[in-house]
Scaffold this motif. Structure first.
Motif, PDB file in Angstrom:
ATOM      1  N   ALA A  64      48.683 -60.042 -51.696  1.00 56.64           N
ATOM      2  CA  ALA A  64      47.697 -59.135 -51.105  1.00 56.64           C
ATOM      3  C   ALA A  64      46.521 -59.903 -50.525  1.00 56.64           C
ATOM      4  CB  ALA A  64      47.211 -58.138 -52.158  1.00 56.64           C
ATOM      5  N   ALA A  65      46.108 -60.978 -51.210  1.00 59.77           N
ATOM      6  CA  ALA A  65      45.012 -61.807 -50.702  1.00 59.77           C
ATOM      7  C   ALA A  65      45.416 -62.504 -49.414  1.00 59.77           C
ATOM      8  CB  ALA A  65      44.601 -62.819 -51.767  1.00 59.77           C
ATOM      9  N   MET A  66      46.620 -63.078 -49.408  1.00 62.44           N
ATOM     10  CA  MET A  66      47.108 -63.780 -48.226  1.00 62.44           C
ATOM     11  C   MET A  66      47.178 -62.864 -47.021  1.00 62.44           C
ATOM     12  SD  MET A  66      50.219 -63.908 -46.444  1.00 62.44           S
ATOM     13  CE  MET A  66      51.364 -63.349 -47.709  1.00 62.44           C
ATOM     14  N   GLU A  67      47.609 -61.615 -47.230  1.00 61.05           N
ATOM     15  CA  GLU A  67      47.671 -60.652 -46.128  1.00 61.05           C
ATOM     16  C   GLU A  67      46.317 -60.472 -45.459  1.00 61.05           C
ATOM     17  OE1 GLU A  67      50.668 -57.117 -46.684  1.00 61.05           O
ATOM     18  OE2 GLU A  67      49.527 -57.381 -48.531  1.00 61.05           O
ATOM     19  N   SER A 324      33.903 -72.881 -36.027  1.00 59.70           N
ATOM     20  CA  SER A 324      34.103 -72.564 -34.618  1.00 59.70           C
ATOM     21  C   SER A 324      35.442 -73.061 -34.115  1.00 59.70           C
ATOM     22  CB  SER A 324      32.973 -73.182 -33.783  1.00 59.70           C
ATOM     23  OG  SER A 324      32.968 -74.598 -33.934  1.00 59.70           O
ATOM     24  N   ALA A 325      35.928 -74.172 -34.701  1.00 59.42           N
ATOM     25  CA  ALA A 325      37.182 -74.740 -34.230  1.00 59.42           C
ATOM     26  C   ALA A 325      38.399 -74.084 -34.863  1.00 59.42           C
ATOM     27  CB  ALA A 325      37.216 -76.242 -34.513  1.00 59.42           C
ATOM     28  N   HIS A 326      38.270 -73.654 -36.120  1.00 61.12           N
ATOM     29  CA  HIS A 326      39.449 -73.212 -36.847  1.00 61.12           C
ATOM     30  C   HIS A 326      39.274 -71.843 -37.499  1.00 61.12           C
ATOM     31  CE1 HIS A 326      40.978 -77.163 -36.116  1.00 61.12           C
ATOM     32  NE2 HIS A 326      40.095 -77.743 -36.899  1.00 61.12           N
ATOM     33  N   SER A 327      38.395 -71.012 -36.958  1.00 61.26           N
ATOM     34  CA  SER A 327      38.143 -69.721 -37.598  1.00 61.26           C
ATOM     35  C   SER A 327      39.386 -68.838 -37.598  1.00 61.26           C
ATOM     36  CB  SER A 327      36.992 -68.996 -36.882  1.00 61.26           C
ATOM     37  OG  SER A 327      37.330 -68.785 -35.517  1.00 61.26           O
ATOM     38  N   GLU A 328      40.359 -69.129 -36.698  1.00 62.84           N
ATOM     39  CA  GLU A 328      41.552 -68.302 -36.621  1.00 62.84           C
ATOM     40  C   GLU A 328      42.672 -68.800 -37.534  1.00 62.84           C
ATOM     41  OE1 GLU A 328      42.257 -71.839 -34.366  1.00 62.84           O
ATOM     42  OE2 GLU A 328      40.560 -70.467 -34.397  1.00 62.84           O
ATOM     43  N   TRP A 329      42.435 -69.858 -38.256  1.00 62.05           N
ATOM     44  CA  TRP A 329      43.493 -70.409 -39.089  1.00 62.05           C
ATOM     45  C   TRP A 329      43.865 -69.455 -40.220  1.00 62.05           C
ATOM     46  CZ3 TRP A 329      43.303 -76.336 -40.357  1.00 62.05           C
ATOM     47  CH2 TRP A 329      43.535 -77.042 -39.182  1.00 62.05           C
ATOM     48  N   SER A 330      45.175 -69.279 -40.411  1.00 64.33           N
ATOM     49  CA  SER A 330      45.689 -68.466 -41.510  1.00 64.33           C
ATOM     50  C   SER A 330      45.713 -69.299 -42.786  1.00 64.33           C
ATOM     51  CB  SER A 330      47.112 -67.998 -41.178  1.00 64.33           C
ATOM     52  OG  SER A 330      47.990 -69.121 -41.175  1.00 64.33           O
ATOM     53  N   PRO A 331      45.883 -68.656 -43.954  1.00 63.10           N
ATOM     54  CA  PRO A 331      46.047 -69.443 -45.189  1.00 63.10           C
ATOM     55  C   PRO A 331      47.198 -70.431 -45.099  1.00 63.10           C
ATOM     56  CG  PRO A 331      45.584 -67.155 -45.734  1.00 63.10           C
ATOM     57  CD  PRO A 331      45.772 -67.212 -44.247  1.00 63.10           C
ATOM     58  N   ALA A 332      48.308 -70.056 -44.445  1.00 61.83           N
ATOM     59  CA  ALA A 332      49.438 -70.974 -44.297  1.00 61.83           C
ATOM     60  C   ALA A 332      49.064 -72.178 -43.447  1.00 61.83           C
ATOM     61  CB  ALA A 332      50.629 -70.240 -43.675  1.00 61.83           C
ATOM     62  N   ALA A 333      48.258 -71.943 -42.412  1.00 63.48           N
ATOM     63  CA  ALA A 333      47.833 -73.048 -41.554  1.00 63.48           C
ATOM     64  C   ALA A 333      46.932 -74.020 -42.313  1.00 63.48           C
ATOM     65  CB  ALA A 333      47.110 -72.498 -40.326  1.00 63.48           C
ATOM     66  N   ILE A 334      46.036 -73.484 -43.126  1.00 57.81           N
ATOM     67  CA  ILE A 334      45.155 -74.342 -43.923  1.00 57.81           C
ATOM     68  C   ILE A 334      45.976 -75.153 -44.921  1.00 57.81           C
ATOM     69  CG2 ILE A 334      43.297 -74.347 -45.631  1.00 57.81           C
ATOM     70  CD1 ILE A 334      42.231 -71.816 -44.254  1.00 57.81           C
ATOM     71  N   ARG A 335      46.898 -74.501 -45.613  1.00 64.85           N
ATOM     72  CA  ARG A 335      47.750 -75.218 -46.564  1.00 64.85           C
ATOM     73  C   ARG A 335      48.558 -76.301 -45.852  1.00 64.85           C
ATOM     74  NH1 ARG A 335      50.937 -71.147 -48.585  1.00 64.85           N
ATOM     75  NH2 ARG A 335      52.361 -71.530 -46.861  1.00 64.85           N
ATOM     76  N   SER A 336      49.083 -75.975 -44.683  1.00 60.44           N
ATOM     77  CA  SER A 336      49.865 -76.934 -43.913  1.00 60.44           C
ATOM     78  C   SER A 336      49.028 -78.151 -43.525  1.00 60.44           C
ATOM     79  CB  SER A 336      50.422 -76.265 -42.654  1.00 60.44           C
ATOM     80  OG  SER A 336      51.117 -77.200 -41.852  1.00 60.44           O
ATOM     81  N   GLN A 386      55.008 -61.435 -42.709  1.00 62.10           N
ATOM     82  CA  GLN A 386      56.388 -61.025 -42.456  1.00 62.10           C
ATOM     83  C   GLN A 386      57.369 -62.162 -42.757  1.00 62.10           C
ATOM     84  OE1 GLN A 386      57.810 -57.825 -41.343  1.00 62.10           O
ATOM     85  NE2 GLN A 386      59.523 -59.013 -42.176  1.00 62.10           N
ATOM     86  N   ASP A 387      56.969 -63.407 -42.502  1.00 59.32           N
ATOM     87  CA  ASP A 387      57.841 -64.547 -42.804  1.00 59.32           C
ATOM     88  C   ASP A 387      58.134 -64.631 -44.299  1.00 59.32           C
ATOM     89  OD1 ASP A 387      58.008 -65.462 -40.148  1.00 59.32           O
ATOM     90  OD2 ASP A 387      56.085 -66.508 -40.338  1.00 59.32           O
TER      91      ASP A 387
END
Length: 507
Positions: A64-67, A324-336, A386-387
């Motif tokens: 739920a948090a990740m969503e 400003s550079a990475h505000s759109e990053w998802s939790p998966a992107a940060i972990r990656s 969804q993944d």
């Protein structure tokens, strides 16, 4: 020097573990409240072992948090060496193992012949130095008559050989007999209530030989010394739990947690200087000497989890450094980003070693991709809610079990697949316990593309890794890595690759 990872970050503390025990409802309530409060990162250093994802409150609440774009950071656990011992092998969280750092708390042990050994001690008592105490070697230190003998000679240093695990039972004997101990163990003990030092089994041979070959052997010990920039470091801690992700109720080849390499990364987790409750004792040296402080040196994957959470907070923009550079990053992107930039090398420029494997090179099942590095950049392996649903749908979980984790009114199982876009890779094999194992000589790996060309920012490319075995497998772990090198640039991005026996093959 003590350093903070995300100094401007604001903390909200949610209590989910009470004196009467831990309940799933409390864990769910705490994480749900954090989600409602709009946190950026949830750092949770506990795990529920022996349950599948659909009964794990951390897995359910973290989905739920990740969503909602919240990054969840978890600890690997402190069970130790067995394969499949870690908890929090959840695909949508970051799982962090613990490493020892380059700070060593030492004491000098000097024998009467002038030979000096610099080894481990964290004794916090008032004694700074013991001069020329009688050195005693007694194989029967556990025996009652040995304790009586020790009580009769207070000014002595006793050699204690048979320490096990991360604890030395003879410490209590030494403490009660008002003597000093030399504890033989190849790993630094976390707490030493009795005055003494921990030495290696190799150095112990020389100390014992001196004690048994001299008529009047003596020893001196100097306490309260700190060595910085020790080498090699980091090293995987002995007690940090190992992957792969376990699930005793389902087969690993059809279970989401087993097919994702865990832990993800390693972070400092051994004797980390931590804020402490002033009214709670830090340590004791006997029944009457109690020490209090605002800080304490603590060990465990909980400390490693906190470090990883701080790095995630930076990337989430809590410190406004990268917002400003990475505000759109998802939790998966940060972990990656954290996984692909982790450092597998120690401060001697050699592969990180594992205290739990006789200081052999550490497997990703012990350290993940390596030690976290806050200076992240570049290529990421992203994933959407969804993944993860597609991954759940590919397992042998029932619809009802999947509904315990996700809301299928928002997602569907039309794209069910166990190919999760993850920045590390693991291939599992099963072992016939009644058959013969032969050495595995050939592991073939193939990529669809060995060169990726990006023409614009945020562009996505696809690639597939195929791992094939030839012949029978030993019950052992093989590992390597996939490294992407920027052409005419300075950046490299690395993903660990593991070939491992499944958990069900090792228990």
């Amino acid at each position: 020097m003590a350093r903070r990872i995300a100094p401007p970050a604001k903390l909200a503390i949610y209590k989910a573990y009470w004196g009467v025990g831990r309940y799933s409802s409390d864990v769910l309530a705490a994480m749900d409240q954090a989600i409602v409060d709009g946190v950026d990162v949830i750092s949770i250093s506990m795990g529920i072992d022996g349950v599948p994802l659909y009964e794990d409150p951390i897995a359910i609440a973290s989905f739920a948090a990740m969503e909602r774009g919240i990054f969840v950071s978890c600890s690997a656990g402190n069970v130790g060496l067995s394969l499949g011992s870690l908890h929090n092998g959840v695909p949508w969280v970051l799982t962090t193992s613990a490493g020892m750092i380059d700070r060593w708390f030492t004491g000098n042990l000097t024998l009467g012949n002038g030979r000096t050994f610099i080894w481990w001690t964290m004794f916090p008592g008032d004694v700074d130095q013991l001069e020329n105490f009688k050195l005693v070697y007694d194989k029967n230190i556990y025996a009652r008559d040995s304790l009586i003998t020790l009580n009769e000679s207070h000014s002595s240093v006793v050699i204690c050989e048979y320490c096990t695990g991360a604890f030395c039972a003879q410490m209590n004997i030494v403490l009660r007999s008002n003597t000093t101990g030399i504890f033989v163990f190849d790993y630094p003990l976390s707490h030493v209530e009795a005055p003494g030092v921990v030495i290696s089994s190799r150095d112990a041979l020389e100390v014992i030989n001196y004690a048994t070959s001299n008529d009047k052997p003596v020893a001196s010990i100097k306490f309260k010394q700190t060595i910085l920039d020790s080498k090699p470091a980091p090293i995987v801690s002995l007690t940090s739990s190992r992957g792969p992700s376990p699930d005793r109720r389902t087969r690993c080849d059809t279970n989401t947690t087993c097919g994702v390499l865990k832990p993800d990364v390693m972070a400092p987790g051994s004797h980390v200087l931590s804020a402490w409750i002033p009214s709670l004792k830090v340590d004791t040296t006997g029944p009457t000497n109690v020490f209090y402080n605002d800080f304490n040196l603590l060990s465990g994957t909980f400390a490693a989890c906190a470090h990883a959470s701080g790095v995630a907070a930076l990337l989430r923009g809590v410190a406004a450094l990268l917002r400003s550079a990475h505000s759109e990053w998802s939790p998966a992107a940060i972990r990656s980003a954290m996984i692909t930039t982790a450092n597998p090398m120690d401060n001697t420029f050699k592969p990180i070693r594992d205290y739990g494997d006789d200081l052999q090179f550490a497997s990703p099942l012990a350290m993940g991709a390596g030690q976290i590095d806050p200076n992240v950049h570049g290529l990421i392996y992203d994933a959407t809610p969804q993944d993860y649903v597609n991954l759940l749908c590919s397992t042998n979980f029932t619809d009802k079990q999947i509904l315990s984790i996700v809301d299928t009114n928002r997602y569907d199982c039309l794209g069910a697949s166990n190919d999760l876009n993850y920045p590390s890779f693991i291939a599992l094999y099963h072992v016939d316990h009644h058959g013969e194992w032969t050495e595995q000589k050939y592991i073939y790996m193939n990529f669809d593309q060995y060169v990726l060309v990006f023409m614009k920012k945020y562009e996505k490319k696809s690639n597939n890794l195929t791992i094939k075995f030839k012949g029978n497998m030993e019950r052992r772990v093989s590992f390597g890595s996939l490294v992407w090198v920027e052409e005419n640039g300075k950046h490299t991005l690395r993903s660990p690759i593991v070939v491992s026996p499944s958990v069900l093959s090792t228990i």
